[in-house]
Design a protein around this motif. Structure first.
Motif, PDB file in Angstrom:
ATOM      1  N   TRP A 338     -17.046  39.928  45.656  1.00  0.00           N
ATOM      2  CA  TRP A 338     -18.417  39.867  45.647  1.00  0.00           C
ATOM      3  C   TRP A 338     -19.370  38.858  44.891  1.00  0.00           C
ATOM      4  O   TRP A 338     -18.760  38.401  43.982  1.00  0.00           O
ATOM      5  N   TYR A 345     -27.089  44.893  45.257  1.00  0.00           N
ATOM      6  CA  TYR A 345     -27.210  45.314  46.689  1.00  0.00           C
ATOM      7  C   TYR A 345     -26.774  46.823  46.768  1.00  0.00           C
ATOM      8  O   TYR A 345     -27.221  47.746  47.240  1.00  0.00           O
ATOM      9  N   THR A 346     -25.390  46.882  46.499  1.00  0.00           N
ATOM     10  CA  THR A 346     -24.848  48.133  46.553  1.00  0.00           C
ATOM     11  C   THR A 346     -25.495  49.075  45.721  1.00  0.00           C
ATOM     12  O   THR A 346     -25.510  50.158  46.406  1.00  0.00           O
ATOM     13  N   SER A 349     -28.633  49.892  47.094  1.00  0.00           N
ATOM     14  CA  SER A 349     -28.719  50.916  48.388  1.00  0.00           C
ATOM     15  C   SER A 349     -28.328  52.341  48.108  1.00  0.00           C
ATOM     16  O   SER A 349     -29.012  53.161  48.702  1.00  0.00           O
ATOM     17  N   LEU A 350     -27.568  52.442  47.142  1.00  0.00           N
ATOM     18  CA  LEU A 350     -27.142  53.886  46.817  1.00  0.00           C
ATOM     19  C   LEU A 350     -28.190  54.676  46.247  1.00  0.00           C
ATOM     20  O   LEU A 350     -28.431  55.807  46.566  1.00  0.00           O
ATOM     21  N   ARG A 353     -30.826  55.513  48.870  1.00  0.00           N
ATOM     22  CA  ARG A 353     -30.245  56.825  49.633  1.00  0.00           C
ATOM     23  C   ARG A 353     -30.394  58.057  48.835  1.00  0.00           C
ATOM     24  O   ARG A 353     -30.971  58.825  49.359  1.00  0.00           O
TER      25      ARG A 353
ATOM     26  N   ARG C   8     -29.480  51.978  53.881  1.00  0.00           N
ATOM     27  CA  ARG C   8     -29.640  53.279  53.799  1.00  0.00           C
ATOM     28  C   ARG C   8     -30.763  53.618  52.856  1.00  0.00           C
ATOM     29  O   ARG C   8     -30.889  54.112  51.852  1.00  0.00           O
ATOM     30  N   ASP C  53     -26.460  59.832  58.821  1.00  0.00           N
ATOM     31  CA  ASP C  53     -26.512  61.432  58.919  1.00  0.00           C
ATOM     32  C   ASP C  53     -26.855  61.767  60.265  1.00  0.00           C
ATOM     33  O   ASP C  53     -26.493  63.068  60.517  1.00  0.00           O
ATOM     34  N   GLU C  61     -16.946  56.924  59.010  1.00  0.00           N
ATOM     35  CA  GLU C  61     -17.212  56.394  57.530  1.00  0.00           C
ATOM     36  C   GLU C  61     -16.600  54.903  57.285  1.00  0.00           C
ATOM     37  O   GLU C  61     -15.682  54.485  58.062  1.00  0.00           O
ATOM     38  N   TRP C  66     -18.148  53.259  50.132  1.00  0.00           N
ATOM     39  CA  TRP C  66     -19.614  52.845  49.807  1.00  0.00           C
ATOM     40  C   TRP C  66     -19.767  51.498  49.517  1.00  0.00           C
ATOM     41  O   TRP C  66     -20.633  50.916  49.772  1.00  0.00           O
ATOM     42  N   GLY C  67     -18.883  51.120  48.718  1.00  0.00           N
ATOM     43  CA  GLY C  67     -19.009  49.715  48.225  1.00  0.00           C
ATOM     44  C   GLY C  67     -18.933  48.409  49.258  1.00  0.00           C
ATOM     45  O   GLY C  67     -19.476  47.454  49.240  1.00  0.00           O
ATOM     46  N   LEU C  69     -20.878  48.594  51.689  1.00  0.00           N
ATOM     47  CA  LEU C  69     -22.463  48.217  51.896  1.00  0.00           C
ATOM     48  C   LEU C  69     -22.644  46.802  51.337  1.00  0.00           C
ATOM     49  O   LEU C  69     -23.857  46.238  51.990  1.00  0.00           O
TER      50      LEU C  69
END
Lengths: 458, 458, 458
Positions: A338, A345-346, A349-350, A353, C8, C53, C61, C66-67, C69
């Motif tokens: 990364w 960004y991750t 993004s989380l 959400r 997201r 969703d 998935e 999630w990482g 992303l």
């Protein structure tokens, strides 16, 4: 000092974590509706707790006015800058819009000084200067600044340790039911009972650094206030040990935990449901996450190693703030493919959400509360309302847990997802119960009065 | 030009100062619900007033389309860029979602030209070209650009002065009840009556620069529109002097001031309470603040001294925008231990706190209005509803004052705190009155109809 | 990769385009209330559609969690990163808070591969591998990545073309009623019928590049899901051609278009009105705008010409993202007097204005829905409620169109203004109908029961 984290930054702003009007409706009349801020650096924890509108009713003010919010750095004795505007007055709300909800158990109030004058769990002991039932205004005047070295490091040796009594009680309770008990990789905890001063104190020496426990002295859900026994409706006062209690459990087990403990924080203003107020359940979020399974602990990301520029020696940083401020040290060591931008960004993004999920959750909780008020006014029976009140309690746990956690975002997105969605389904179930009961009531109302006017004419 | 202050930036956006849905519910049906923008530079004041949806019903449009929002700098004749799309048509709303709420008293409409053709207070005078009752479309066509040098500087000499008639009236009214009258450090005001043109005009020469009065020609609460006399329910038209009126009073005295004046701006869409619409009470916020007590005035921070780079001479800047744009000149001269970051941190902290307080205030006002609607539908008596309407008026003043003020944040946090909290308590009182009245009504409803069905069968 | 466009990113966040609580109340129970994100780059269109969703119930998935992303760039086979967690299971919702609303017509699901195995309009044909009625889970496993060169460029020659069947049907329908038909500058469209594989396929060759049609293969309102015939209340299933349909009409004609088509997407949770869900009506917004009249097309700003640094040759960029990212190339070529800052200022000004208008629109729609629920509970007759339901449908079109369009801001501010305001007026009309009906009902209720208690005593 992180100038991006402003002081007294209301969480219930519409750009905040717990925006209004939902916050006010969902939490009323709890003290946190008076003022509820985004946290800033650890160094301000004690100061901020003394000036916040909900804690001391407006008693303490900065000697130098609002402008002193700009004081850079937090290495100061709070009594150099704060003044008691109502000396001699009892602990109470002095101004409209404030509350007097502080007590000696509040984590933020516990600095280095009182620890030697405080018996295990804050039980009142003749030889201990302070206890759970002490006058909180006197108590805070005996504190100086926020958390200390001795929270995590034993001053007599090199051992990592924990000293927060509520946590030690949780780790040693016979049920062996905490997240730590169930953690296959958990370190050992050696509880030492101390009594030199004529009353019991406890500390726990760890066999290795375990920041999930060390940070977990504060960054967990704990109970630190009086409340109500929901089975009897009687008050639980500060003389009861339940007012200094750590569950250390998963969000899915919390509603039942407080049922078993027979404790609730407050009665909801509209539904009358007996509800829970979360502290900051961060460690509980983390247990079982992807990072946790990989052996990463709090300090790995929040206290990354760095090199001293002069000596070249590696040491553990004690910044203890968001890794977003030092992505290179905190993330890129493991996430080797990364860039720093990708890491941020991750996280962003989380965050986006989950902010969205929380807003959905609030929609359904709010609609449930509105329907409850309507149903009650329509005369829906108490048995039905009580079923809904218990659903309110459960749905509330799956929302409030996540608005209160300061670690909601990248720590365990899967758990957050499951829990917030579960809460929404519970709210929706409750709405259906209320809608059905109201429809029945309305059908009866239409059926019943009809004959009356017919009887009148004669 | 400050490109960060976009044009037509709706305040009722959820990131704005007066977010929806609260704004729409709390202010309906007032014209400001049509369009209500964050202010941008002074230079655009007149232009923005002509194109805003609430003022001229969509009559005036930019000749060059929306793209002309990007015109940099504000030194332009508005008639070089604006066009009347409905020439010859009366003043009215031409499009859905617009209103025609402008009139010749609006501060923004008064530029250099009309001042010589305008009698004191805008009273209709045979020899004066314009008056309060003039056709506003014709009137604005006789204006060119926004505020002018002559607002503050006498063209015949070096004297500081004020020319806004409503302010001069306030300063000279027999009650001697304005904030200026009560200000121990207030400068002297020498009102000169001019009548060369066959009608009375007034200007006031100041003994020294007093920007609280000079800026206070616009940056205050003033009344500039027709309304209603709440004691009779009769209209107050533009022919009445009350439509050009400056209270110049503290927020705590405003509700009573307009009661005494027998004037209200609008009737609330839902409660029917007679309410007030604030302009921009900035100077009123400032009187009595910490900065004011230290002798700081508007110009100290908003027009700081600077040095001409070529000549080395010091002069007074006329930027008149947020000191956040030039913290060094505006803040650090006095706050000598601060960095620029610290200054901004303080301002942002205060802003976040007050935004949060306002969101709380809106929660309680909104709930009160919802309860009112419910109570009215349930048949709660008019006497009770009238008590609540008066509380609505008072609570409204303690909210609207702060969303309207452009100076709400660092100018007087203490006053804001007290006032917003006071408003919340009034809303909560009103809710209790309504809840009690509804509970009584519902108890009677349950008790009364019961016998009816029983009587029917026979 | 544009790191500012996070993955997201829930639109119903309070800083989003469709903030809660309005979104949830206005759109329930549509699948988009499960998850509704701001779009990111085209490259992620297919991936994002599989993990959202609302589409596959939580089936797919990311293998790397999630990482992933943070994976930069979108040039990847989705099956290298996605995993089916429920292989063999039917298409359904696997988790609370999810929905299974995907089907083979969804634009995002159509990549290069299936086009040769798909008959015109997705009609089921024995020799075509896929159709509208195929199992969507199997179908998506036959896709790899998002949109492709062949969408716009014929692989056998240099001709610009379009291939989306729903659009070809719209352009060739006998009514000749699309925006393209009414466009005086529209290019020619040569539809070729292909049948080599034993079933009809169609493509359309353009006489010149016409990005309004080429981008309009996706960036339009289209219907791509089953629904209901509002005249009969019967389902419209995927076997019906109406589930692959492009109106290509102005917002003012849409409500009537779907009335004529006898199709509605969903039934509103509270009012029971049969409503429409928009896709992303971007090209429809654009037709008739100032830029359109000047001959500017989508590619002019979104795919500006640039020079290759090495060869010096000019080529057409295929960035296809917001011109705000490259204002110089996209805006300043025509707006020669502007700086880049001015261009952004205009866009941001327009955005702030429309965000404000949408928040107003949501206030009125929400109030109308709340009033509807109250009226229904009060027993207002179905005839009145049906009138309001049809008004709900119309007002909804004038709101949802604009929250769904990704091109709402600088493309056609005049149309947005008119349409959003029109929707508000319709909501207000509906509220008046409901208020009047309720007032009548309440007057009767007060009048009727009165005699009853009087009759009782005897």
């Amino acid at each position: 000092m992180n100038f991006a984290k402003t002081a007294r930054n209301e969480k219930s702003q519409l750009t905040g974590v717990s925006p209004n009007p939902a916050w006010e409706k969902l939490m009323g009349p709890h003290g946190f509706t008076k003022e509820h801020n985004m946290p800033r650096s650890h160094a301000f924890a004690l100061y901020d707790q003394l000036v916040v509108d909900r804690a001391f009713g407006g008693r303490f003010e900065n000697k130098y006015g609002w402008g002193d919010l700009a004081r850079a750095g937090g290495n100061f004795n709070i009594w150099d800058v704060l003044v008691d505007k109502y000396p001699g007055e009892p602990h109470k709300a002095f101004k409209p819009g404030t509350a007097a909800a502080a007590n000696p158990v509040c984590g933020e109030l516990q600095d280095r000084r009182p620890i030697l004058d405080w018996a295990y769990l804050g039980d009142p002991e003749p030889k201990a200067k302070w206890s759970r039932t002490s006058k909180v205004v006197d108590f805070v005047k005996d504190t100086k600044h926020s958390l200390n070295c001795i929270f995590c490091h034993d001053p007599h040796g090199a051992q990592p340790r924990i000293i927060r009594d509520g946590l030690i009680q949780a780790l040693t309770r016979p049920e062996k039911d905490t997240l730590w008990h169930k953690d296959p990789k958990a370190g050992k905890v050696d509880v030492k009972e101390l009594g030199q001063r004529g009353f019991t104190r406890k500390i726990a020496i760890l066999d290795k650094y375990d920041s999930k426990l060390q940070c977990g002295q504060c960054h967990v859900e704990y109970n630190c206030n009086p409340g109500t026994d929901p089975t009897t409706g009687k008050p639980v006062t500060m003389s009861d040990q339940r007012t200094n209690h750590f569950p250390l459990k998963n969000v899915n087990d919390l509603a039942q935990h407080y049922r078993d403990l027979k404790f609730r924080d407050f009665k909801h203003a509209i539904t009358g449901a007996m509800l829970w107020k979360a502290q900051h359940p961060d460690v509980e979020v983390y247990y079982g996450s992807v990072h946790d399974k990989e052996g990463v602990m709090c300090h790995t990301c929040h206290m990354p190693k760095e090199k001293d520029k002069k000596t070249g020696k590696t040491f553990t940083s004690h910044w203890q703030t968001s890794p977003k401020e030092y992505v290179k040290e905190a993330c890129l060591g493991c996430h080797k493919t990364w860039s720093g931008e990708q890491a941020k960004y991750t996280v962003d993004s989380l965050k986006n959400r989950y902010q969205g999920k929380l807003r959905k959750s609030e929609y359904w909780l709010t609609r449930m509360i509105d329907k409850f008020e309507e149903a009650k006014n329509l005369g829906v029976d108490e048995a039905t309302l009580n079923v809904v009140r218990e659903k309110h309690y459960e749905a509330h746990v799956h929302w409030e847990f996540w608005t209160a956690s300061t670690a909601r975002t990248p720590h365990n997105p899967k758990l957050a997802d499951e829990s917030i969605n579960k809460g929404m389904v519970i709210s929706q179930d409750a709405i259906k119960i209320l809608d059905d009961a109201m429809a029945k009531k309305r059908t009866l109302a239409v059926a019943a009065p009809a004959p009356a006017p017919a009887a009148a004419p004669k």
